[in-house]
Design a protein around this motif. Structure first.
Motif, PDB file in Angstrom:
ATOM      1  N   GLU A 156      46.237  53.263  29.268  1.00 37.44           N
ATOM      2  CA  GLU A 156      45.263  52.166  29.284  1.00 37.44           C
ATOM      3  C   GLU A 156      45.898  50.850  29.720  1.00 37.44           C
ATOM      4  OE1 GLU A 156      45.964  54.342  26.982  1.00 37.44           O
ATOM      5  OE2 GLU A 156      44.368  54.569  25.501  1.00 37.44           O
ATOM      6  N   HIS A 157      47.216  50.773  29.607  1.00 36.74           N
ATOM      7  CA  HIS A 157      47.866  49.476  29.821  1.00 36.74           C
ATOM      8  C   HIS A 157      48.488  49.305  31.192  1.00 36.74           C
ATOM      9  CE1 HIS A 157      47.331  49.176  25.516  1.00 36.74           C
ATOM     10  NE2 HIS A 157      47.946  50.331  25.394  1.00 36.74           N
ATOM     11  N   HIS A 172      50.508  50.739  18.119  1.00 35.92           N
ATOM     12  CA  HIS A 172      50.196  50.615  19.530  1.00 35.92           C
ATOM     13  C   HIS A 172      49.671  51.952  20.038  1.00 35.92           C
ATOM     14  CE1 HIS A 172      50.799  48.433  23.313  1.00 35.92           C
ATOM     15  NE2 HIS A 172      50.816  49.654  23.795  1.00 35.92           N
ATOM     16  N   HIS A 174      47.899  54.656  22.630  1.00 30.17           N
ATOM     17  CA  HIS A 174      47.682  54.870  24.052  1.00 30.17           C
ATOM     18  C   HIS A 174      47.503  56.345  24.360  1.00 30.17           C
ATOM     19  CE1 HIS A 174      51.941  55.962  25.571  1.00 30.17           C
ATOM     20  NE2 HIS A 174      51.802  56.335  24.332  1.00 30.17           N
TER      21      HIS A 174
ATOM     22  N   GLN B   3      54.781  53.789  26.264  1.00 30.16           N
ATOM     23  CA  GLN B   3      53.815  53.068  27.065  1.00 30.16           C
ATOM     24  C   GLN B   3      54.283  51.649  27.198  1.00 30.16           C
ATOM     25  OE1 GLN B   3      52.208  54.101  23.843  1.00 30.16           O
ATOM     26  NE2 GLN B   3      53.078  52.328  22.882  1.00 30.16           N
ATOM     27  N   ALA B   5      52.498  47.697  27.246  1.00 31.63           N
ATOM     28  CA  ALA B   5      51.344  46.831  27.264  1.00 31.63           C
ATOM     29  C   ALA B   5      51.826  45.561  27.911  1.00 31.63           C
ATOM     30  CB  ALA B   5      50.872  46.546  25.852  1.00 31.63           C
ATOM     31  N   GLY B   6      50.908  44.882  28.560  1.00 24.35           N
ATOM     32  CA  GLY B   6      51.305  43.639  29.215  1.00 24.35           C
ATOM     33  C   GLY B   6      52.028  42.745  28.238  1.00 24.35           C
TER      34      GLY B   6
END
Lengths: 208, 209
Positions: A156-157, A172, A174, B3, B5-6
């Motif tokens: 998603e990021h 977090h 995802h 992952q 994230a910004g």
């Protein structure tokens, strides 16, 4: 190779100082193999370390320290062992680890262990996933760092490619999705286990 | 799975590798030049006088560094001797164009410290010494001798209070909260001093304004 995602400046500083816990310096070292910008940053901090070392108030060595070290100079150095893994497909920084054999942990996904803390809280491993694989949505029981060795994936990021480095903390969530055009190999360093939802999540939880 | 994230993994503005270290630098300190020559003499002639000079300067400092980062005195002593033994054995890998003597010794001591900590946690994971394929320490080929001198100068220019928190947080890896207690200042002050010190250092070293 254009790298878009880097370790934070704080992580690089802690890497240079030697303070990073357990598996995390393995992931950072792999990124440094690929990223000249971050190597520069680490080099700056190593320079700071050298300057501070020069100026620290010295501690007292034991009386025979020098004599004992001199005696050791004459002993033959232990013959350097061959690097336990010489695979050119893996980051050079992994050559000093005994990387385990690959085993499947689910349909289309394989794991190789690199390092595990004795108390079980920290680990570093490689994951190889087939093109197009979709993993269950999950979060993390602790900090997790991911370095992309080969291929790519999205969540998603964003979209991640070889050389990219990501940090994820607790809470977090995802859902990673491997690119259609090839396998993806990731180096993952984590404290705590992934927390996944659904039945597929149980598989992840059990194996990772 | 991992992952980004910004918010977590920031996108860094590319800096040119050459540009970052471009500023002309003062000469490296002469003491460090002497130490570099000692390491080179060891590589060339197994020079024991050079080794003695390096030992008397660095061994007690490496021991002090290791004790400050939490090693017991006996382990610090052992690792300091091991560091000096590595200096002797790896002298051929030292490249004065890349690093100052002190930086090179620091990276050896730091690596021994990491490996010692890791051996405690997982004795089987490390394969032990492997043959060096390339000079491995210090890390970057991009580090230039003059940048090391710049770093020294930059550290001297930091205000004493910023230098102090930088030494505690980077060199001794103490958590910010512990530094606050030790120096009897608020946590926010520790954080802002570290931030100021890092940005000032970067500005001075990279010639950024």
């Amino acid at each position: 190779m254009t790298i878009h995602h880097h370790p934070s400046e704080e992580l690089l500083m802690r890497f240079a100082s030697g303070a990073l816990e357990g598996p995390f310096d393995i992931a950072i070292a792999a990124h440094l193999d690929a990223c000249v910008l971050c190597r520069e940053e680490v080099a700056m901090w190593e320079g700071v370390g050298g300057a501070m070392l020069d100026e620290i108030a010295p501690a007292e060595m034991t009386q025979d320290a020098f004599a004992r070290t001199l005696a050791a100079l004459d002993r033959t150095a232990p013959a350097p062992r061959r690097a336990p893994n010489r695979s050119s497909a893996l980051p050079a920084s992994l050559r000093r680890y005994r990387v385990g054999r690959e085993f499947p942990i689910g349909p289309g996904i394989y794991k190789r262990n690199i390092w595990k803390a004795k108390n079980g809280t920290g680990r570093a491993f490689l994951l190889r996933a087939r093109p197009g694989l979709e993993l269950p949505r999950h979060g993390h029981g602790g900090t997790e760092m991911t370095y992309v060795v080969q291929g790519g994936y999205s969540d998603e990021h964003g979209h991640y490619e070889p050389g990219d480095f990501m940090t994820a903390d607790t809470d977090h969530l995802h859902q990673p999705h491997v690119d259609q055009d090839g396998e993806c190999v990731l180096l993952i360093a984590s404290h705590g286990r992934p927390i996944a939802s659904g039945i597929a999540g149980l598989i992840m939880r059990f194996f990772m | 799975m991992g992952q980004a994230a910004g918010a977590i993994s920031r996108w860094r503005t590319p800096r040119s590798a050459a540009g970052a270290w471009r500023v002309s630098a003062p000469e490296a300190s002469s003491a460090d030049d002497v130490h570099s020559k000692c390491i080179i003499a060891i590589a060339r002639d197994r020079d024991r006088d050079g080794f003695a000079a390096l030992f008397s300067h660095f061994a007690p400092r490496v021991k002090a560094y290791l004790m400050r980062t939490g090693s017991a005195p006996s382990l610090a002593e052992e690792l300091a001797q091991e560091t000096m033994l590595s200096v002797w054995r790896k002298a051929e890998l030292f490249d004065p164009a890349r690093a100052s003597a002190a930086t090179w010794v620091f990276t050896i001591a730091r690596n021994l410290r990491i490996d010692a900590a890791r051996r405690v946690r997982d004795p089987a994971s490390l394969a032990g010494e492997i043959e060096p394929e390339a000079p491995e320490e210090p890390f970057a080929a991009v580090a230039r001798r003059q940048s090391q001198a710049l770093i020294r100068e930059a550290l001297k220019q930091l205000p004493a209070e910023q230098r102090e928190v930088l030494a505690l947080s980077f060199f001794e890896d103490r958590p910010h909260s512990e530094i606050a207690t030790k120096l009897k200042i608020p946590l926010g002050t520790v954080k802002s001093r570290v931030r100021l010190a890092v940005s000032k250092l970067r500005e001075l070293v990279e010639g950024r304004t």
